[in-house]
Design a protein around this motif. Structure first.
Motif, PDB file in Angstrom:
ATOM      1  N   LYS A  56       0.600  -1.211  -0.032  1.00  0.00           N
ATOM      2  CA  LYS A  56       0.166   0.070  -0.094  1.00  0.00           C
ATOM      3  C   LYS A  56       0.604   1.242  -0.010  1.00  0.00           C
ATOM      4  O   LYS A  56       0.269   1.983  -0.449  1.00  0.00           O
ATOM      5  CB  LYS A  56      -0.989  -0.021   1.018  1.00  0.00           C
ATOM      6  CG  LYS A  56      -1.994  -0.955   1.143  1.00  0.00           C
ATOM      7  CD  LYS A  56      -2.938  -0.741   2.420  1.00  0.00           C
ATOM      8  CE  LYS A  56      -4.145  -1.943   2.123  1.00  0.00           C
ATOM      9  NZ  LYS A  56      -5.188  -1.910   3.201  1.00  0.00           N
ATOM     10  N   THR A  57       2.035   1.316   0.593  1.00  0.00           N
ATOM     11  CA  THR A  57       2.790   2.443   0.701  1.00  0.00           C
ATOM     12  C   THR A  57       3.383   2.852  -0.850  1.00  0.00           C
ATOM     13  O   THR A  57       3.836   4.009  -1.072  1.00  0.00           O
ATOM     14  CB  THR A  57       4.049   2.199   1.694  1.00  0.00           C
ATOM     15  OG1 THR A  57       4.765   1.143   1.151  1.00  0.00           O
ATOM     16  CG2 THR A  57       3.469   2.095   3.209  1.00  0.00           C
ATOM     17  N   THR A  58       3.820   1.727  -1.597  1.00  0.00           N
ATOM     18  CA  THR A  58       4.217   2.091  -2.957  1.00  0.00           C
ATOM     19  C   THR A  58       3.187   2.393  -3.733  1.00  0.00           C
ATOM     20  O   THR A  58       3.212   3.540  -4.730  1.00  0.00           O
ATOM     21  CB  THR A  58       4.679   0.691  -3.381  1.00  0.00           C
ATOM     22  OG1 THR A  58       5.501  -0.100  -2.473  1.00  0.00           O
ATOM     23  CG2 THR A  58       5.213   0.900  -4.741  1.00  0.00           C
ATOM     24  N   ILE A  59       1.845   1.924  -3.442  1.00  0.00           N
ATOM     25  CA  ILE A  59       0.690   2.400  -4.217  1.00  0.00           C
ATOM     26  C   ILE A  59       0.343   4.071  -3.944  1.00  0.00           C
ATOM     27  O   ILE A  59       0.077   4.915  -4.729  1.00  0.00           O
ATOM     28  CB  ILE A  59      -0.832   1.585  -3.854  1.00  0.00           C
ATOM     29  CG1 ILE A  59      -0.580   0.327  -4.446  1.00  0.00           C
ATOM     30  CG2 ILE A  59      -1.832   2.301  -4.324  1.00  0.00           C
ATOM     31  CD1 ILE A  59      -1.633  -0.760  -4.193  1.00  0.00           C
ATOM     32  N   LYS A  60       0.630   4.398  -2.730  1.00  0.00           N
ATOM     33  CA  LYS A  60       0.355   5.777  -2.316  1.00  0.00           C
ATOM     34  C   LYS A  60       1.524   6.493  -2.920  1.00  0.00           C
ATOM     35  O   LYS A  60       1.094   7.718  -3.438  1.00  0.00           O
ATOM     36  CB  LYS A  60       0.747   5.904  -0.833  1.00  0.00           C
ATOM     37  CG  LYS A  60      -0.598   5.317   0.015  1.00  0.00           C
ATOM     38  CD  LYS A  60      -0.419   5.606   1.507  1.00  0.00           C
ATOM     39  CE  LYS A  60      -1.432   5.098   2.444  1.00  0.00           C
ATOM     40  NZ  LYS A  60      -1.486   5.258   3.700  1.00  0.00           N
ATOM     41  N   VAL A  61       2.752   6.078  -3.232  1.00  0.00           N
ATOM     42  CA  VAL A  61       3.963   6.837  -3.719  1.00  0.00           C
ATOM     43  C   VAL A  61       3.427   7.100  -5.265  1.00  0.00           C
ATOM     44  O   VAL A  61       3.502   8.258  -5.759  1.00  0.00           O
ATOM     45  CB  VAL A  61       5.049   6.208  -3.712  1.00  0.00           C
ATOM     46  CG1 VAL A  61       6.291   6.845  -4.502  1.00  0.00           C
ATOM     47  CG2 VAL A  61       5.406   6.235  -2.106  1.00  0.00           C
ATOM     48  N   LEU A  62       2.813   5.974  -5.728  1.00  0.00           N
ATOM     49  CA  LEU A  62       2.397   5.998  -7.328  1.00  0.00           C
ATOM     50  C   LEU A  62       1.321   7.055  -7.386  1.00  0.00           C
ATOM     51  O   LEU A  62       1.441   7.850  -8.402  1.00  0.00           O
ATOM     52  CB  LEU A  62       2.065   4.627  -7.761  1.00  0.00           C
ATOM     53  CG  LEU A  62       3.161   3.733  -8.256  1.00  0.00           C
ATOM     54  CD1 LEU A  62       2.496   2.403  -8.636  1.00  0.00           C
ATOM     55  CD2 LEU A  62       3.747   4.325  -9.551  1.00  0.00           C
ATOM     56  N   GLY A  85      13.072  11.036  -5.745  1.00  0.00           N
ATOM     57  CA  GLY A  85      13.082   9.917  -4.453  1.00  0.00           C
ATOM     58  C   GLY A  85      11.912   9.076  -4.573  1.00  0.00           C
ATOM     59  O   GLY A  85      11.690   7.990  -4.421  1.00  0.00           O
ATOM     60  N   LYS A  86      10.763   9.673  -5.205  1.00  0.00           N
ATOM     61  CA  LYS A  86       9.651   9.113  -5.499  1.00  0.00           C
ATOM     62  C   LYS A  86       9.729   8.022  -6.523  1.00  0.00           C
ATOM     63  O   LYS A  86       9.216   6.814  -6.528  1.00  0.00           O
ATOM     64  CB  LYS A  86       8.265   9.849  -5.458  1.00  0.00           C
ATOM     65  CG  LYS A  86       7.935  10.577  -4.396  1.00  0.00           C
ATOM     66  CD  LYS A  86       6.844  11.579  -4.701  1.00  0.00           C
ATOM     67  CE  LYS A  86       6.285  12.571  -3.909  1.00  0.00           C
ATOM     68  NZ  LYS A  86       5.331  13.390  -4.053  1.00  0.00           N
ATOM     69  N   ILE A  87      10.481   8.307  -7.633  1.00  0.00           N
ATOM     70  CA  ILE A  87      10.747   7.478  -8.717  1.00  0.00           C
ATOM     71  C   ILE A  87      11.616   6.378  -8.288  1.00  0.00           C
ATOM     72  O   ILE A  87      11.414   5.414  -8.676  1.00  0.00           O
ATOM     73  CB  ILE A  87      11.400   8.492  -9.770  1.00  0.00           C
ATOM     74  CG1 ILE A  87      10.423   9.548 -10.454  1.00  0.00           C
ATOM     75  CG2 ILE A  87      11.806   7.744 -10.960  1.00  0.00           C
ATOM     76  CD1 ILE A  87      10.620  10.549 -11.286  1.00  0.00           C
ATOM     77  N   LEU A  88      12.603   6.881  -7.478  1.00  0.00           N
ATOM     78  CA  LEU A  88      13.451   5.576  -7.050  1.00  0.00           C
ATOM     79  C   LEU A  88      12.602   4.498  -6.155  1.00  0.00           C
ATOM     80  O   LEU A  88      13.026   3.395  -6.081  1.00  0.00           O
ATOM     81  CB  LEU A  88      14.471   6.113  -6.143  1.00  0.00           C
ATOM     82  CG  LEU A  88      15.885   6.721  -6.947  1.00  0.00           C
ATOM     83  CD1 LEU A  88      16.876   7.274  -5.982  1.00  0.00           C
ATOM     84  CD2 LEU A  88      16.417   5.604  -7.932  1.00  0.00           C
ATOM     85  N   LYS A  89      11.820   4.990  -5.525  1.00  0.00           N
ATOM     86  CA  LYS A  89      10.950   4.134  -4.593  1.00  0.00           C
ATOM     87  C   LYS A  89      10.097   3.240  -5.534  1.00  0.00           C
ATOM     88  O   LYS A  89      10.029   2.197  -5.385  1.00  0.00           O
ATOM     89  CB  LYS A  89       9.893   4.911  -3.915  1.00  0.00           C
ATOM     90  CG  LYS A  89       8.712   4.240  -3.068  1.00  0.00           C
ATOM     91  CD  LYS A  89       9.483   3.444  -1.926  1.00  0.00           C
ATOM     92  CE  LYS A  89       8.257   2.802  -1.073  1.00  0.00           C
ATOM     93  NZ  LYS A  89       8.712   1.914   0.169  1.00  0.00           N
ATOM     94  N   VAL A  90       9.645   3.463  -6.673  1.00  0.00           N
ATOM     95  CA  VAL A  90       8.846   2.826  -7.600  1.00  0.00           C
ATOM     96  C   VAL A  90       9.532   2.576  -8.832  1.00  0.00           C
ATOM     97  O   VAL A  90       8.885   2.090  -9.995  1.00  0.00           O
ATOM     98  CB  VAL A  90       7.495   3.451  -7.766  1.00  0.00           C
ATOM     99  CG1 VAL A  90       6.528   3.522  -6.567  1.00  0.00           C
ATOM    100  CG2 VAL A  90       7.779   4.891  -8.589  1.00  0.00           C
TER     101      VAL A  90
END
Length: 123
Positions: A56-62, A85-90
């Motif tokens: 769910k945390t990755t979905i929130k970042v997307l 940073g957000k792009i690196l997360k996903v």
């Protein structure tokens, strides 16, 4: 003069003018940051993978990147540390391209397949 400034002034008398308290405001005006973002360019970020089984945390970042919709629809993010940073997360779920210059005014149009027929007139 706060205590840290007094200590620095006592240790190095020649640096009294350089010692100043910390500040949270930026040295340059807010208008210069917008100009620097435009001159550096944008990331064109396109989601390429499904969200099934993704935390769910990755979905929130997307969704914060604007990629909560359909696969293959690009969004433009400015070159800045938060977007990077957000792009690196996903990074496993998206495709990223560097874009220079302004964003196209219409963005990117949705492409649809042809219907396979043409309506000539009404009955």
């Amino acid at each position: 003069m706060n205590s840290a400034s007094r200590i620095i002034a006592a240790l190095r008398p020649g640096l009294t003018g350089l010692a100043r308290p910390y500040s949270t405001t930026a040295a340059s005006g807010a208008g210069s940051t917008a100009a620097s973002i435009e001159s550096t360019g944008y990331y064109k970020v396109t989601r390429t993978r499904s969200l099934i089984g993704v935390p769910k945390t990755t979905i929130k970042v997307l969704k914060s990147l604007g990629l909560g919709g359909k696969i293959g629809r690009p969004v433009f993010q400015p070159h800045d540390p938060t977007a990077a940073g957000k792009i690196l997360k996903v990074k496993e779920l998206v495709k990223v391209e560097n874009m220079t210059g302004p964003i196209p005014p219409q963005g990117y149009q949705r492409t649809r397949a042809t219907k396979g027929y043409k309506v000539v007139g009404r009955m």
